[in-house]
Design an enzyme around this catalytic site. Structure first.
Site, PDB file in Angstrom:
ATOM      1  N   GLU A  36      23.479  31.642  36.114  1.00  0.00           N
ATOM      2  CA  GLU A  36      24.431  30.951  36.967  1.00  0.00           C
ATOM      3  C   GLU A  36      24.345  29.479  36.543  1.00  0.00           C
ATOM      4  OE1 GLU A  36      25.065  30.585  41.729  1.00  0.00           O
ATOM      5  OE2 GLU A  36      23.669  32.111  41.011  1.00  0.00           O
ATOM      6  N   LYS A  75      15.334  27.126  41.001  1.00  0.00           N
ATOM      7  CA  LYS A  75      16.225  26.066  40.534  1.00  0.00           C
ATOM      8  C   LYS A  75      16.496  25.070  41.653  1.00  0.00           C
ATOM      9  CE  LYS A  75      19.211  28.864  38.320  1.00  0.00           C
ATOM     10  NZ  LYS A  75      20.439  29.366  37.712  1.00  0.00           N
ATOM     11  N   ARG A 135       9.748  39.499  37.734  1.00  0.00           N
ATOM     12  CA  ARG A 135      10.027  38.137  37.307  1.00  0.00           C
ATOM     13  C   ARG A 135       8.729  37.425  36.992  1.00  0.00           C
ATOM     14  NH1 ARG A 135      13.885  36.125  40.473  1.00  0.00           N
ATOM     15  NH2 ARG A 135      13.504  33.946  40.130  1.00  0.00           N
TER      16      ARG A 135
HETATM   17  P1  ATP Z   1      16.323  30.755  40.395  1.00  0.00           P
HETATM   18  O1  ATP Z   1      15.859  31.663  41.490  1.00  0.00           O
HETATM   19  O2  ATP Z   1      15.237  30.022  39.688  1.00  0.00           O
HETATM   20  O3  ATP Z   1      17.425  29.840  40.836  1.00  0.00           O
HETATM   21  P2  ATP Z   1      18.130  32.679  39.390  1.00  0.00           P
HETATM   22  O4  ATP Z   1      17.663  34.070  39.239  1.00  0.00           O
HETATM   23  O5  ATP Z   1      19.008  32.398  40.532  1.00  0.00           O
HETATM   24  O6  ATP Z   1      16.908  31.704  39.283  1.00  0.00           O
HETATM   25  P3  ATP Z   1      20.038  32.872  37.325  1.00  0.00           P
HETATM   26  O7  ATP Z   1      20.753  31.797  36.614  1.00  0.00           O
HETATM   27  O8  ATP Z   1      20.796  33.765  38.213  1.00  0.00           O
HETATM   28  O9  ATP Z   1      18.878  32.182  38.114  1.00  0.00           O
HETATM   29  O10 ATP Z   1      19.176  33.726  36.318  1.00  0.00           O
HETATM   30  C1  ATP Z   1      19.648  34.204  35.092  1.00  0.00           C
HETATM   31  C2  ATP Z   1      18.769  35.334  34.651  1.00  0.00           C
HETATM   32  O11 ATP Z   1      17.422  34.910  34.518  1.00  0.00           O
HETATM   33  C3  ATP Z   1      18.788  36.451  35.675  1.00  0.00           C
HETATM   34  O12 ATP Z   1      18.959  37.676  34.987  1.00  0.00           O
HETATM   35  C4  ATP Z   1      17.441  36.373  36.329  1.00  0.00           C
HETATM   36  O13 ATP Z   1      16.995  37.610  36.747  1.00  0.00           O
HETATM   37  C5  ATP Z   1      16.572  35.787  35.218  1.00  0.00           C
HETATM   38  N1  ATP Z   1      15.438  35.067  35.791  1.00  0.00           N
HETATM   39  C6  ATP Z   1      15.474  34.041  36.663  1.00  0.00           C
HETATM   40  N2  ATP Z   1      14.225  33.676  37.014  1.00  0.00           N
HETATM   41  C7  ATP Z   1      13.372  34.480  36.341  1.00  0.00           C
HETATM   42  C8  ATP Z   1      11.953  34.603  36.287  1.00  0.00           C
HETATM   43  N3  ATP Z   1      11.148  33.814  36.997  1.00  0.00           N
HETATM   44  N4  ATP Z   1      11.427  35.549  35.491  1.00  0.00           N
HETATM   45  C9  ATP Z   1      12.227  36.342  34.762  1.00  0.00           C
HETATM   46  N5  ATP Z   1      13.560  36.282  34.776  1.00  0.00           N
HETATM   47  C10 ATP Z   1      14.148  35.367  35.556  1.00  0.00           C
HETATM   48 MG    MG Z   2      20.786  34.012  40.549  1.00  0.00          MG
END
Ligand code: ATP
Ligand code: MG
Length: 550
Positions: A37, A272, A262
């Site tokens: 995102e 984030k 994760r």
């Molecule tokens: P955050 O919770 O840090 O804002 P998010 O999951 O909302 O992260 P996205 O931009 O939606 O952020 O994530 C893109 C991809 O990265 C998704 O497929 C998500 O599952 C993966 N991802 C995010 N954080 C992790 C993590 N800590 N470990 C492994 N994969 C991750």
């Molecule tokens: Mg997300």
């Protein structure tokens, strides 16, 4: 049993699933995607997902897309988009296609209409609170919405009106018609479209209804022909809905969602939202602050893509959540740098040394190896004269037990130079050390015959006072530290900035160039702050020292 064994043989259970899918003919090729995102910078957790998706595609000769998951009409920022792309490239990967989920809004709308026509979706007038109330709990089934049995025609007309902007935000939603008694709450008639009179960065004001993630994501994957949609564990309970959407849309060869744990790291926060707050509140110096767990921060800190990929490989891919020690990441960067970088002499907390039996005005050259690990890296010349600086940590007026460095009466080797004995400590009026009066043994110059005919226990480094260069080093500790309850809290002293003396050759260091500062750690010339006249170094990681005096 055979299956369990196979899983144990690999640290990546996803590859086992893909092996079976290829073998059974369920899929002919492998297509993955990384779907960020664009609402912040990528962090080390994303790096794990990036490595997993891209290397999985590579391993099977397949492809991986970079897809911006921008179905939420919040403000997207080109800064984030640019940063995401440069981070993925820097990590060493290239995508097959770069796509925006918002480009599929028409298709998603058609899919919603198709569900309505099948009697599988309905427009609901309950507000958000009522929907929550009706949803039930883990123990109790939900209650059906009074709008659940609207006719297909009425639903089509209402959904059309929702799209046309007839209703205010929250006035109506489109819900999937599944099962209000399902033990999985995600299946209790989930909302799949909502009204939001908000401009979208890509589609502007064309839409005032937007699809929910659980409805949009399977369609995005299916449109792109993704075979294995890899996501994190919190989506496990959403998988039945993912499958339901594609099944009801009668999508041929639907993708399959696979969840993995994760990445959590000690001393690290990876949300984030939290990282953005640190930036916005000025706690750190931007998204690429060398203390940040962002890819940009790690890069500026001096981490290499090789070290990050190695780390992601080593931690493997698990089905159960756990927390990885940050020391493993540090180990990976040490391993990578030890073969790559040259060493330089840098003095922290300097103490002046005067070699009283060395002729005044004389200067000579000493040969110093560039890397202890890689002899092929050769050596360089540094100057030696009567006045030198040594590290504060390399002298103790009253030596501790097993302290083998310099102290009054002790002889040590000055690395690449001579055996030197400390004879006297000269102090300032306030009791601090002004200088050490020492003598050298002219017969012990490194590299000359008989130089090591007697043993000394300590070897210390030094720089020549005459041509030493003042540099700034930034020694970082963790941005987050655990409190008494083990919760991460902000460390209010996560950087120590020091003026140090470096050997003259440091003037040639270019922004982004890495070194081992002998006995101190691995450092990088900061890419933003280093200029011709000002040298600023970030400590990437310390060395493991066998003994650290208090
Ligand atoms: P955050 O919770 O840090 O804002 P998010 O999951 O909302 O992260 P996205 O931009 O939606 O952020 O994530 C893109 C991809 O990265 C998704 O497929 C998500 O599952 C993966 N991802 C995010 N954080 C992790 C993590 N800590 N470990 C492994 N994969 C991750
Ligand atoms: Mg997300």
């Amino acid at each position: 049993m055979a299956e369990i064994k196979e899983m144990e043989n690999s640290n990546n259970f996803i590859h086992n699933i893909i092996d079976r899918d290829l073998e059974s003919g369920k899929v002919q090729s492998v297509y993955t995607r990384f779907p960020p995102e664009p609402n912040g910078y990528l962090h080390i957790g994303h790096a794990k997902s990036i490595c997993l998706n891209f290397t999985t595609a590579q391993k099977y000769g397949g492809k991986c897309n970079l897809r911006y998951d921008d179905t939420n009409p919040v403000k997207e920022d080109v800064e984030y988009v640019d940063a995401i792309e440069s981070d993925v490239k820097w990590l060493g990967f290239s995508w097959d296609k770069r796509l925006w989920a918002s480009e599929y809004f028409d298709r998603m709308y058609e899919c919603a209409v198709a569900l309505i026509k099948k009697g599988k979706a309905f427009v609901c007038d309950l507000n958000a609170d009522q929907i929550r109330e009706f949803r039930g709990t883990l123990k109790e089934p939900g209650k059906e919405s009074p709008y659940r049995n609207r006719s297909i025609e009425e639903n089509l007309a209402l959904f059309e009106e929702m799209k046309a902007g007839r209703y205010a935000d929250g006035e109506k939603v489109l819900r999937a018609k599944i099962d209000m008694a399902s033990p999985n709450i995600n299946m209790r008639d989930p909302v799949i479209y909502r009204i939001a009179h908000t401009s979208h960065h890509n589609t502007g004001d064309r839409w005032c209804i937007y699809p929910m993630y659980d409805f949009a994501h399977p369609i995005e994957d299916a449109i792109e022909g993704i075979t294995h949609s890899i996501c994190t564990l919190e989506f496990e309970d959403h998988r039945p809905l993912y499958d339901w959407v594609l099944q009801e849309l009668e999508w041929p060869n639907p993708p399959q969602q696979i969840e993995f744990a994760r990445l959590n790291l000690t001393n690290t926060v990876m949300s984030k939202r939290y990282l953005k707050a640190l930036v916005d509140d000025g706690v750190v110096d931007g998204w690429d602050d060398p203390r940040m767990p962002t890819v940009a921060g790690l890069r500026r800190r001096g981490y290499t893509p090789e070290a990050i990929r190695d780390f992601c490989e080593r931690i493997g891919v698990a089905k159960a959540n756990s927390t990885v020690e940050i020391s493993l990441l540090e180990h990976c960067i040490r391993e990578d740098l030890k073969a790559k970088v040259e060493s330089r002499n840098v003095i922290e907390d300097p103490i002046k040394v005067v070699i009283t039996n060395y002729p005044e005005g004389q200067t000579e050259e000493c040969e110093i190896e560039n890397s202890r690990e890689v002899p092929e890296k050769g050596s360089r010349k540094v100057t030696f004269s009567r006045e030198l600086y040594i590290d504060g940590a390399d002298f103790m007026e009253v030596p501790a037990k097993k302290y083998f460095r310099l102290y009054p009466g002790n002889e040590v080797r000055f690395k690449g130079a001579y055996f030197i004995t400390c004879n006297e400590v000269i102090k300032n009026g306030d009791g601090s050390i002004r200088e050490l009066l020492c003598t050298y043994d002219p017969d012990t110059k490194s590299g000359t015959p008989g130089a090591d005919s007697r043993k000394v226990k300590g070897t210390i480094h030094w720089v020549n006072a005459e041509d030493a260069v003042e540099i700034e080093v930034r020694n970082y500790s963790y941005l987050m530290i655990p409190d008494e309850d083990g919760n991460n809290v902000l460390n209010d002293s996560s950087v120590e900035i020091k003026k140090c003396y470096a050997e003259k050759s440091i003037t040639d260091a270019q922004p982004g160039e890495r070194f081992q500062f002998f006995r101190h750690g691995y450092y990088i010339a900061d890419s933003e702050l280093t200029t011709e006249d000002r040298k600023v170094f970030n400590r990437i990681v310390d060395l493991k020292s066998s003994y650290k005096p208090k």
